[in-house]
Scaffold this active site. Sequence first.
Site, mmCIF file in Angstrom:
data_model
loop_
_atom_site.group_PDB
_atom_site.id
_atom_site.type_symbol
_atom_site.label_atom_id
_atom_site.label_comp_id
_atom_site.label_asym_id
_atom_site.label_seq_id
_atom_site.Cartn_x
_atom_site.Cartn_y
_atom_site.Cartn_z
ATOM 1 N N GLU A 1 0.827 -1.209 0.000
ATOM 2 C CA GLU A 1 0.000 0.000 0.000
ATOM 3 C C GLU A 1 0.859 1.255 0.000
ATOM 4 O O GLU A 1 0.512 2.252 -0.633
ATOM 5 C CB GLU A 1 -0.930 0.018 1.220
ATOM 6 C CG GLU A 1 -2.075 -0.995 1.151
ATOM 7 C CD GLU A 1 -1.612 -2.415 1.411
ATOM 8 O OE1 GLU A 1 -0.504 -2.589 1.958
ATOM 9 O OE2 GLU A 1 -2.360 -3.350 1.066
ATOM 10 N N HIS A 23 -11.920 -6.160 7.957
ATOM 11 C CA HIS A 23 -12.601 -5.991 6.674
ATOM 12 C C HIS A 23 -13.835 -5.120 6.869
ATOM 13 O O HIS A 23 -14.786 -5.216 6.114
ATOM 14 C CB HIS A 23 -13.013 -7.348 6.077
ATOM 15 C CG HIS A 23 -11.846 -8.240 5.778
ATOM 16 N ND1 HIS A 23 -11.230 -8.996 6.742
ATOM 17 C CD2 HIS A 23 -11.170 -8.466 4.634
ATOM 18 C CE1 HIS A 23 -10.224 -9.661 6.195
ATOM 19 N NE2 HIS A 23 -10.152 -9.359 4.927
#
Lengths: 449, 415
Positions: free
Chosen positions: B137, B207
Amino acid sequence: MIRTLSARHSRHVSYIFRRCISATPSRYSPGNHGLLPASQSPITPKPLFFNAVSTDGKSLPTYRILDGVGNVIEGAELPELDQELARKIYQNMVLLPIVDNLLYNIQRQGKISFYMTAYGEEATIVGTAAALLPDDEVLGQYRELGVLLWRGWGIDKAMAQCFGNEEDMSSKGRQMPVHWGSPEHHFHTISSPLATQIPQAAGVAYALRRDPSRRGKNCAAVYFGEGAASEGDFHAGMLFASTIASPTLFIARNNGFAISTPSSEQYFGDGIAARGAGYGVDTVRVDGNDVLAVLNATREARRRCVESGRGVLLEAMTYRVGHHSTSDDSFAYRARQEVEDRKRIDNPIARYRLFLQNRGWWSDAEEEELKDSLKKDVMRAFKRAEGLKRHELKEMFSDVYGGEEPQNIKEQREELTQLLKKYGNVWEPWKAELKKFKDNGESLTGRAD
Amino acid sequence: MFARAARRLRPSRPRTAPGARRCESTDAEPPPAGGHLPSIATSKLLRTTRDAALRAPGIRWLEDDPRGPLQDTVGGRETRKMNVYQAVRDAMSIALAKDDNAIVFGEDVAFGGVFRCTMGLAEEFGRERVFNTPLSEQGIAGFGIGVAAMGHTAIAEIQFSDYIYPAFDQLVNEAAKFRYRSGGQFNVGGLTVRTPAMSVGHGGLYHSQSPEGFFMGASGLKVVIPRSPIQAKGLLLAAIRDPNPVIFMEPKVLYRSAVEQVPIDDYELPLGRAEVLRSGADLTLLAWGTPLYHCETALSLLEAPPPALAPLVPAAARGARVELIDLRTVLPWDAETVLESVRRTGRLVVVHEAGQTGGAGAEIAAEVQRRAFLSLHAPVRRVAGWDTPIGLQYEKFILPDPIRILDAMVETLAY
């Protein structure tokens, strides 16, 4: 073969205080067991451990052309170099410490807040700069003023940024000294966080790749120290430039220190160069204090980079003669003698001067003249910059966003304006501070709304 | 004989290992990976007809030919039924088609993306413009910043907003400050970072997160959160073209369950502007993303509580006219719209999934009480996730749901 290998291994075990570098046994013949499916990896019946990329178990070699007194070493070839370029390189190598010297001293005198010198790294910085095209994109860390000066940015602009005065276009007075930038010179603005520029360079290079007028012509060159290379961003940048493929030239200035941390406490492997192979990237290690070797290696690295459209890594081995910055006293962690020795034994400027003088391309008289004239130029630029005020106060609030200005910025500007009107003339600290701005704060306080 | 016939007629079942317990519901389906919120399918917040879609407030049509006459009319424009992931995909397709310098990249985007937002884009625009990145990322963000610094359009994807933190340094220290620190000489306005966010029903700690609060301090960034397909397409196109780096958080549970008629043309919706979804005079209910649908359910429970709840909803509260606002852009947030509303209603309830402490609701509450103090009839109330990580089996109690919103409204109305 196999018996030799085990004998070597048992010798390794006994040398527990020496770093164990065992070679990739390229001579080890595994017999023909074929390849791992869908791969180029040969199958081997014995588990294979290795911890070095060089084939002889020693440190990766360091490329050099000139010895300590400016002679070409045996086997080395000089790069393509005419007298004009050779002299320009030298002049820039001399200019850099003269600028550094003045800016360091005026920081000590309290005239600017901070500075970072590049003493000892002149060959690395100027040599790499000279090998790049003027429109190759450069992303520096903080010790690369020499690249901007090479590109003709000018001492005045450097002074302006350090003083943060009204002529500072690099940052409009918003950043600490040495945080320069110039789109015109393809030099991206410096930021303090280390290594953040590395994956950004992979992106910059990708944009070059996508631009039909620059694809195959330009690269993005990114500088960083051996300390910054410990950051995750180094890994990310190398990974992206090699995998996605973008013409990124990674220039590691291995100067031996990250503030007080010597490189022996920064990494366990063979420097930064050893990591390149892990990414499948062409890598070279060069004597960073030999400007001709740096020039030649960078030219070749650049060529490979632009032609392949992929990352290439160059590690320049050098030595940080100066302190990390004006906030550092390096004698707190290293002996003065060490520094004096390095200055004497391995001086990049002296080495190169001797080479030039041997060729008749430089003389003592010219040396005097150059230093005099550069010192005058630098002094003149300093005196001029010292006398200038800061930008208009309103620049405090501009450029946070582009396009339509958000309400919170508007409102906060207005809030400060009211406070300035109320207290700006009666609260001494504010009164004194406002005087430093070219408009005395009136871009805010003089506003009609 | 009957026993044998009966055995033949019984549907065959998968064999179970000896000693294993037979599962009762052998024909149940696994929960869809993208989540499932039944109330969304029937939500009145969604514009399910062509007419309603074309009249979504604030739409700015972008014409193909800028020299041609301005077509503000909606007559003749088409819409197509789309869910959120299709709308997001449509927006990116338009961006890629109209801007040669636009690229889309992130983990797994080439095959279509784990939520299908990039389906077909690599095939249509090529692997040089739509491509996978390595799993990093910080690399995605850094790379995107570099691309944008060169004036190109970088549309990055962070696979789950729960994983945006390695990119935090690049986003907060670099992207947000790029323009300011360079005296305006450089900028990364061309950067947009899309990322699925919020709960999905079974996402657990990693999540389900809503990290918008963490970015509120990064002045220079914008943070946008759409509630529906029409909003997603228009806001995303606006975000891509906005001259500032934008983080676009897409509530993942809405990817499949929120379906609207969406105009197929190129259009934008404004950033930095909240939308009043329902007018009211007695209480302002402010939310963004998934919680808006819980707000809608809470409002119907307030108006007409079912018998079991009726004793808990005072009659006086039932007639309350509640103004429902979708904030849409969390940074910079539309204080003007919210304050105009609160000055009329005197009551504010803010709902968000992110944890209460330090969430966006805290900033909103502080500003509202400062500016509308004398207009308030009750303290500003936040309905937020508890200050715990989002524990899987406990999700239904950790995250705000219609009952908690209802309760907050009743208490605020009765204060």
